[in-house]
Write an enzyme that holds these catalytic residues in place. Structure first.
Site, mmCIF file in Angstrom:
data_model
loop_
_atom_site.group_PDB
_atom_site.id
_atom_site.type_symbol
_atom_site.label_atom_id
_atom_site.label_comp_id
_atom_site.label_asym_id
_atom_site.label_seq_id
_atom_site.Cartn_x
_atom_site.Cartn_y
_atom_site.Cartn_z
ATOM 1 N N HIS A 147 0.848 -1.192 0.000
ATOM 2 C CA HIS A 147 0.000 0.000 0.000
ATOM 3 C C HIS A 147 0.878 1.235 0.000
ATOM 4 O O HIS A 147 1.269 1.737 1.047
ATOM 5 C CB HIS A 147 -0.927 -0.025 1.236
ATOM 6 N N HIS A 190 1.302 4.848 -2.655
ATOM 7 C CA HIS A 190 0.915 5.570 -3.868
ATOM 8 C C HIS A 190 2.198 6.164 -4.432
ATOM 9 O O HIS A 190 2.855 6.955 -3.739
ATOM 10 C CB HIS A 190 -0.087 6.670 -3.531
ATOM 11 N N HIS A 218 -9.477 1.152 -0.882
ATOM 12 C CA HIS A 218 -9.357 1.857 0.391
ATOM 13 C C HIS A 218 -10.741 1.839 1.029
ATOM 14 O O HIS A 218 -11.733 2.215 0.380
ATOM 15 C CB HIS A 218 -8.960 3.317 0.182
ATOM 16 N N GLU A 225 -10.844 3.942 6.343
ATOM 17 C CA GLU A 225 -9.759 4.848 6.765
ATOM 18 C C GLU A 225 -10.456 6.010 7.485
ATOM 19 O O GLU A 225 -10.446 6.087 8.707
ATOM 20 C CB GLU A 225 -8.950 5.332 5.556
ATOM 21 N N ASP A 266 1.996 4.136 2.591
ATOM 22 C CA ASP A 266 0.946 4.970 2.006
ATOM 23 C C ASP A 266 1.540 6.068 1.114
ATOM 24 O O ASP A 266 1.601 5.906 -0.102
ATOM 25 C CB ASP A 266 0.048 5.555 3.109
ATOM 26 N N ASP A 267 1.951 7.176 1.705
ATOM 27 C CA ASP A 267 2.540 8.295 0.956
ATOM 28 C C ASP A 267 3.797 8.738 1.698
ATOM 29 O O ASP A 267 3.779 9.728 2.444
ATOM 30 C CB ASP A 267 1.524 9.440 0.859
HETATM 31 N N1 ADE Z 1 -4.410 8.768 -2.099
HETATM 32 C C1 ADE Z 1 -3.146 8.846 -1.672
HETATM 33 N N2 ADE Z 1 -3.094 8.532 -0.361
HETATM 34 C C2 ADE Z 1 -4.356 8.248 0.033
HETATM 35 C C3 ADE Z 1 -4.954 7.846 1.252
HETATM 36 N N3 ADE Z 1 -4.255 7.675 2.373
HETATM 37 N N4 ADE Z 1 -6.284 7.656 1.283
HETATM 38 C C4 ADE Z 1 -7.010 7.835 0.181
HETATM 39 N N5 ADE Z 1 -6.502 8.201 -0.980
HETATM 40 C C5 ADE Z 1 -5.179 8.400 -1.070
HETATM 41 ZN ZN ZN Z 2 -3.534 4.896 0.502
#
Ligand code: ADE
Ligand code: ZN
Length: 312
Positions: free
Chosen positions: A9, A11, A189, A192, A270-271
């Site tokens: 997971h 992006h 997703h 969250e 995630d990011d």
């Molecule tokens: N796009 C990038 N990161 C995300 C996240 N944590 N939740 C939803 N969309 C995303």
């Molecule tokens: Zn994500």
């Protein structure tokens, strides 16, 4: 030998680091609304998912060519490998680029070139998951999948991301059915910021094989039992959850409780450029905040391989 570890997971656009944003802006002749890296870095304080998404989408404006996307992915693979990742299934957000006038072909070409050589170049086996922006019209999602299939994009799956609350999985039944019929893996997703109900929908209506985040399943015992019984993995992102205020502090993160309840939990970034680090940083932070044990780490590593689509 390194212990196998899959990141499931992340992006790829969320691995765009501030120095890279400035370098790409210069390469592509794009004026940024920040004077320097410090001014940009000062904006990395988020109150919720949307406040992050606003900056995440704005910063993508520097990604224009296949070379840009390839460089982005290679930088991620290099950093992930240094953190012990041996395989990665990475999300990308095609609609965030085509909406800015970047050709889908450029995005796919750049990313798939980097993916094709990631094992040889960095020792990281990898695959691509195209993610639908759930806060864009459903028709755009259908067109995206059709375009990807028509160009025979080398993707392993379809995902669903962006602003969650108010955009339930039920909107995307048709496009996910088509993806499954085409032999793609499917993930979404859910849970969250959105409610546990969205996790039920992702399972029942979209047929997802993994749930991204999914932490709010803990609000519903029947749902936890279902996820355990059906061995549906959850790709959890601890530092992301804290930076986006799902939990106030990492010491409040329920990952240990999730493991104890028998959920197949994995740890992911995630990011990473936005949330304070890569997978190894997430593990290190869990050790500090929760005293994650060697046994728990082993379970989380094993789960990541068990949950992966591309196999070892
Ligand atoms: N796009 C990038 N990161 C995300 C996240 N944590 N939740 C939803 N969309 C995303
Ligand atoms: Zn994500």
């Amino acid at each position: 030998m390194t212990t196998p570890l899959a990141e499931l997971h992340m992006h790829i656009e969320g691995s765009l680091e501030p120095p890279q944003i400035f370098a790409l802006a210069e390469r592509n002749g794009i004026a940024l609304p920040y004077n320097d890296i410090d001014e940009l870095a000062a904006r990395y304080e988020f109150t919720d998912l949307q406040s992050f998404l606003d900056l995440y989408y704005a910063n993508m404006s520097v990604l224009r060519t296949a070379e840009d996307f390839g460089d982005l992915a290679r930088a991620y693979f290099r950093r992930a490998a240094a953190g012990g990742v041996t395989q990665a299934e990475i999300f990308f957000d095609p609609q965030a680029h085509t909406a800015r006038g970047v050709a889908l072909e450029a995005v796919v070409e750049g990313l798939s070139d980097a993916v094709a050589s990631s094992e040889r170049e960095f020792g990281v086996k990898s695959g691509l998951i195209a993610s639908i922006l759930r806060d864009e019209p459903v028709l755009h999602a259908n067109k995206l999948l059709d375009d990807l299939l028509a160009m025979q994009a080398p993707i392993i799956g379809l995902g669903l991301d962006s602003a969650e609350a108010g955009f339930p999985p039920s909107l995307f039944v048709d496009v996910f059915a088509k993806a499954r019929a085409e032999g793609l893996h499917v993930v979404a997703h859910a849970g969250e910021e959105g409610p546990a109900e969205y996790i039920w929908q992702a399972l029942d209506l979209l047929g997802v094989e993994r749930v991204d985040h999914g932490v709010r399943c803990l609000e519903d015992d029947a749902l936890v039992n279902r996820l355990v019984d059906e061995e549906i993995p959850l790709t959890v992102c601890p530092l992301s959850n804290v930076r986006l205020k799902v939990y106030e502090d990492l010491s409040e993160h329920p990952i240990r409780q999730m493991i104890e309840r028998g959920l197949i939990v994995t740890v992911n970034s995630d990011d990473p450029a936005y949330f304070g680090g890569y997978v190894d940083d997430n593990f290190a932070a869990l050790e500090t905040a929760l005293g994650l044990t060697a046994r728990e780490r082993e379970i989380l590593y094993d789960n990541s391989i068990k949950a992966s689509f591309i196999g070892r």
